[in-house]
Write a protein that holds these residues in place. Structure first.
Motif, mmCIF file in Angstrom:
data_model
loop_
_atom_site.group_PDB
_atom_site.id
_atom_site.type_symbol
_atom_site.label_atom_id
_atom_site.label_comp_id
_atom_site.label_asym_id
_atom_site.label_seq_id
_atom_site.Cartn_x
_atom_site.Cartn_y
_atom_site.Cartn_z
ATOM 1 N N MET A 22 0.838 -1.172 0.000
ATOM 2 C CA MET A 22 0.000 0.000 0.000
ATOM 3 C C MET A 22 0.888 1.241 0.000
ATOM 4 O O MET A 22 1.875 1.311 0.705
ATOM 5 C CB MET A 22 -0.913 -0.005 1.223
ATOM 6 N N LYS A 23 0.508 2.221 -0.763
ATOM 7 C CA LYS A 23 1.241 3.476 -0.846
ATOM 8 C C LYS A 23 1.102 4.241 0.465
ATOM 9 O O LYS A 23 0.004 4.485 0.932
ATOM 10 C CB LYS A 23 0.703 4.293 -2.015
ATOM 11 N N GLN A 24 2.220 4.640 1.060
ATOM 12 C CA GLN A 24 2.210 5.266 2.372
ATOM 13 C C GLN A 24 2.429 6.776 2.325
ATOM 14 O O GLN A 24 2.251 7.447 3.323
ATOM 15 C CB GLN A 24 3.287 4.626 3.253
ATOM 16 N N PHE A 25 2.830 7.333 1.192
ATOM 17 C CA PHE A 25 3.142 8.750 1.096
ATOM 18 C C PHE A 25 2.413 9.343 -0.104
ATOM 19 O O PHE A 25 2.434 8.769 -1.183
ATOM 20 C CB PHE A 25 4.653 8.937 0.928
ATOM 21 N N SER A 26 1.735 10.474 0.098
ATOM 22 C CA SER A 26 1.017 11.085 -1.019
ATOM 23 C C SER A 26 0.958 12.597 -0.860
ATOM 24 O O SER A 26 1.175 13.127 0.223
ATOM 25 C CB SER A 26 -0.398 10.518 -1.144
ATOM 26 N N HIS A 27 0.674 13.265 -1.942
ATOM 27 C CA HIS A 27 0.477 14.714 -1.959
ATOM 28 C C HIS A 27 -1.015 14.957 -2.167
ATOM 29 O O HIS A 27 -1.612 14.396 -3.080
ATOM 30 C CB HIS A 27 1.258 15.370 -3.098
ATOM 31 N N ARG A 28 -1.611 15.762 -1.320
ATOM 32 C CA ARG A 28 -3.032 16.091 -1.428
ATOM 33 C C ARG A 28 -3.203 17.592 -1.483
ATOM 34 O O ARG A 28 -2.497 18.338 -0.807
ATOM 35 C CB ARG A 28 -3.814 15.557 -0.223
ATOM 36 N N THR A 29 -4.152 18.035 -2.284
ATOM 37 C CA THR A 29 -4.509 19.445 -2.331
ATOM 38 C C THR A 29 -5.679 19.657 -1.390
ATOM 39 O O THR A 29 -6.702 18.985 -1.503
ATOM 40 C CB THR A 29 -4.891 19.863 -3.769
ATOM 41 N N VAL A 30 -5.490 20.564 -0.433
ATOM 42 C CA VAL A 30 -6.515 20.859 0.566
ATOM 43 C C VAL A 30 -6.780 22.358 0.576
ATOM 44 O O VAL A 30 -5.978 23.149 0.082
ATOM 45 C CB VAL A 30 -6.103 20.371 1.976
ATOM 46 N N VAL A 31 -7.894 22.750 1.146
ATOM 47 C CA VAL A 31 -8.249 24.162 1.270
ATOM 48 C C VAL A 31 -7.941 24.612 2.696
ATOM 49 O O VAL A 31 -8.382 23.987 3.661
ATOM 50 C CB VAL A 31 -9.746 24.384 0.957
ATOM 51 N N CYS A 32 -7.193 25.686 2.813
ATOM 52 C CA CYS A 32 -6.860 26.225 4.129
ATOM 53 C C CYS A 32 -8.136 26.721 4.797
ATOM 54 O O CYS A 32 -8.888 27.502 4.204
ATOM 55 C CB CYS A 32 -5.854 27.364 4.005
ATOM 56 N N PRO A 33 -8.403 26.307 6.047
ATOM 57 C CA PRO A 33 -9.614 26.758 6.730
ATOM 58 C C PRO A 33 -9.553 28.226 7.165
ATOM 59 O O PRO A 33 -10.564 28.804 7.541
ATOM 60 C CB PRO A 33 -9.697 25.837 7.954
ATOM 61 N N HIS A 34 -8.384 28.841 7.078
ATOM 62 C CA HIS A 34 -8.225 30.240 7.472
ATOM 63 C C HIS A 34 -8.409 31.194 6.295
ATOM 64 O O HIS A 34 -9.187 32.127 6.361
ATOM 65 C CB HIS A 34 -6.848 30.477 8.100
ATOM 66 N N CYS A 35 -7.663 30.943 5.196
ATOM 67 C CA CYS A 35 -7.661 31.898 4.089
ATOM 68 C C CYS A 35 -8.374 31.395 2.842
ATOM 69 O O CYS A 35 -8.604 32.157 1.907
ATOM 70 C CB CYS A 35 -6.229 32.297 3.746
ATOM 71 N N GLY A 36 -8.697 30.099 2.773
ATOM 72 C CA GLY A 36 -9.417 29.563 1.624
ATOM 73 C C GLY A 36 -8.548 29.227 0.424
ATOM 74 O O GLY A 36 -9.068 28.832 -0.621
ATOM 75 N N GLN A 37 -7.235 29.349 0.551
ATOM 76 C CA GLN A 37 -6.330 29.042 -0.556
ATOM 77 C C GLN A 37 -6.126 27.533 -0.669
ATOM 78 O O GLN A 37 -6.125 26.809 0.330
ATOM 79 C CB GLN A 37 -4.968 29.704 -0.331
ATOM 80 N N PHE A 38 -5.942 27.071 -1.901
ATOM 81 C CA PHE A 38 -5.601 25.671 -2.127
ATOM 82 C C PHE A 38 -4.110 25.510 -1.878
ATOM 83 O O PHE A 38 -3.297 26.243 -2.438
ATOM 84 C CB PHE A 38 -5.939 25.255 -3.570
ATOM 85 N N THR A 41 -0.869 22.419 -1.110
ATOM 86 C CA THR A 41 -0.489 21.020 -1.229
ATOM 87 C C THR A 41 0.047 20.542 0.109
ATOM 88 O O THR A 41 0.930 21.162 0.694
ATOM 89 C CB THR A 41 0.589 20.830 -2.312
ATOM 90 N N ALA A 42 -0.502 19.443 0.597
ATOM 91 C CA ALA A 42 -0.070 18.862 1.867
ATOM 92 C C ALA A 42 0.570 17.511 1.579
ATOM 93 O O ALA A 42 0.050 16.719 0.793
ATOM 94 C CB ALA A 42 -1.254 18.695 2.803
ATOM 95 N N ASP A 43 1.709 17.266 2.204
ATOM 96 C CA ASP A 43 2.374 15.973 2.097
ATOM 97 C C ASP A 43 1.880 15.086 3.228
ATOM 98 O O ASP A 43 2.046 15.416 4.399
ATOM 99 C CB ASP A 43 3.892 16.129 2.188
ATOM 100 N N ILE A 44 1.266 13.969 2.877
ATOM 101 C CA ILE A 44 0.678 13.071 3.856
ATOM 102 C C ILE A 44 1.528 11.804 3.926
ATOM 103 O O ILE A 44 1.720 11.126 2.925
ATOM 104 C CB ILE A 44 -0.772 12.695 3.482
ATOM 105 N N ASP A 45 2.035 11.498 5.115
ATOM 106 C CA ASP A 45 2.831 10.298 5.353
ATOM 107 C C ASP A 45 2.040 9.371 6.266
ATOM 108 O O ASP A 45 1.902 9.628 7.452
ATOM 109 C CB ASP A 45 4.171 10.665 5.993
ATOM 110 N N ALA A 46 1.503 8.310 5.707
ATOM 111 C CA ALA A 46 0.651 7.396 6.459
ATOM 112 C C ALA A 46 1.422 6.190 6.993
ATOM 113 O O ALA A 46 0.822 5.227 7.448
ATOM 114 C CB ALA A 46 -0.499 6.923 5.578
ATOM 115 N N SER A 47 2.733 6.241 6.985
ATOM 116 C CA SER A 47 3.524 5.094 7.413
ATOM 117 C C SER A 47 3.402 4.824 8.907
ATOM 118 O O SER A 47 3.669 3.714 9.357
ATOM 119 C CB SER A 47 4.996 5.289 7.039
ATOM 120 N N ASN A 48 2.984 5.811 9.697
ATOM 121 C CA ASN A 48 2.818 5.628 11.137
ATOM 122 C C ASN A 48 1.369 5.392 11.537
ATOM 123 O O ASN A 48 1.026 5.525 12.706
ATOM 124 C CB ASN A 48 3.360 6.843 11.892
ATOM 125 N N GLY A 49 0.503 5.091 10.592
ATOM 126 C CA GLY A 49 -0.909 4.844 10.899
ATOM 127 C C GLY A 49 -1.656 6.128 11.196
ATOM 128 O O GLY A 49 -1.372 7.176 10.614
#
Length: 67
Positions: A1-17, A19-27
């Motif tokens: 299973m792929k443990q590392f990915s890049h996701r585009t999220v919206v900042c809850p403060h300013c509304g800008q898109f 990119t967040a680096d997500i590392d799921a290797s630690n559960g």
């Protein structure tokens, strides 16, 4: 299973898109990262559903959390 990915999220403060680096290797994880546009802290919560082998990502601002 792929443990590392890049996701585009919206900042809850300013509304800008951003990119967040997500590392799921630690559960499941609960951490903070800074918005690259407005520099405010964003709360990231990564949950691991072991039954269905999927990850869910939740983001919010500190003032949106309910205790």
């Amino acid at each position: 299973m792929k443990q590392f990915s890049h996701r585009t999220v919206v900042c809850p403060h300013c509304g800008q898109f951003i990119t967040a680096d997500i590392d799921a290797s630690n559960g499941a994880q609960d951490y903070y990262d800074e918005c690259s546009a407005c520099c405010n802290s964003i709360h990231f919560k990564l949950l691991h559903d072991q039954v269905h082998e999927k990850y869910e990502l939740f983001i919010d601002a500190d003032d949106e959390q309910i205790f």
